[in-house]
Design a protein around this motif. Sequence first.
Motif, PDB file in Angstrom:
ATOM      1  N   VAL A  85       1.980 116.071  59.845  1.00  0.00           N
ATOM      2  CA  VAL A  85       2.631 114.844  60.329  1.00  0.00           C
ATOM      3  C   VAL A  85       3.719 115.195  61.331  1.00  0.00           C
ATOM      4  N   VAL A 109       2.348 113.862  64.852  1.00  0.00           N
ATOM      5  CA  VAL A 109       2.606 112.453  64.555  1.00  0.00           C
ATOM      6  C   VAL A 109       2.069 111.534  65.650  1.00  0.00           C
ATOM      7  N   MET A 144       6.924 110.839  55.550  1.00  0.00           N
ATOM      8  CA  MET A 144       6.203 112.073  55.227  1.00  0.00           C
ATOM      9  C   MET A 144       6.831 112.817  54.047  1.00  0.00           C
TER      10      MET A 144
END
Length: 195
Positions: free
Chosen positions: A91, A95, A120
Amino acid sequence: AHIFMVMSEKLCIIIDVIIIGFFLGSTQLAIVNLSSPLTYIAGVFYVLFGQGGNLLALRAQSQLQNEKTNSYFTISILGILIISAIILLSVFLFVDNILMFFSAPADLFDISKQYLLTLMFYYPLNSYLLVVSFFVRSDGYPKMPFYAILTANILNIFFDILFLSVFHWGITSTALASILGYLVGAIYISRYLFK
């Protein structure tokens, strides 16, 4: 206790969504929905390590192989921590790609990015809590996971209301509310490790 645990979690999710929709509107609620696939991906792994590891541990325990039982528990905890670290890193590094893959609207892209970069940290806490819960129930403490999940979700709702109605923070604060709630739940369930 397991049925009540699942029911409380689902009920709190519904209340959480209603609160977010009430205070921030449906457009902001769409940001929450963008993160749903990652929640389901994390869910696959906590079932794999939680339920799968627990079933293996129970079989070893029934054969009076205590060392093997402990190793399945350790492997399950280490496995979910490693997967959680991979999800966090993915992430953090990707992202933008994740949001583009999930078709995040251009006007919500930046706020969705902030939300996901905060949320996250929820995934490892949620996964850890649920994996440990499988083992705790099987080890003769069926109420402990229920109380841990219930506490996490009630605190999540409390922090949502506090952050949105009192402090008037945005959608990212709801991710922070989830983190704080599940942090307390994870700490509570960790008492099992010292029993």
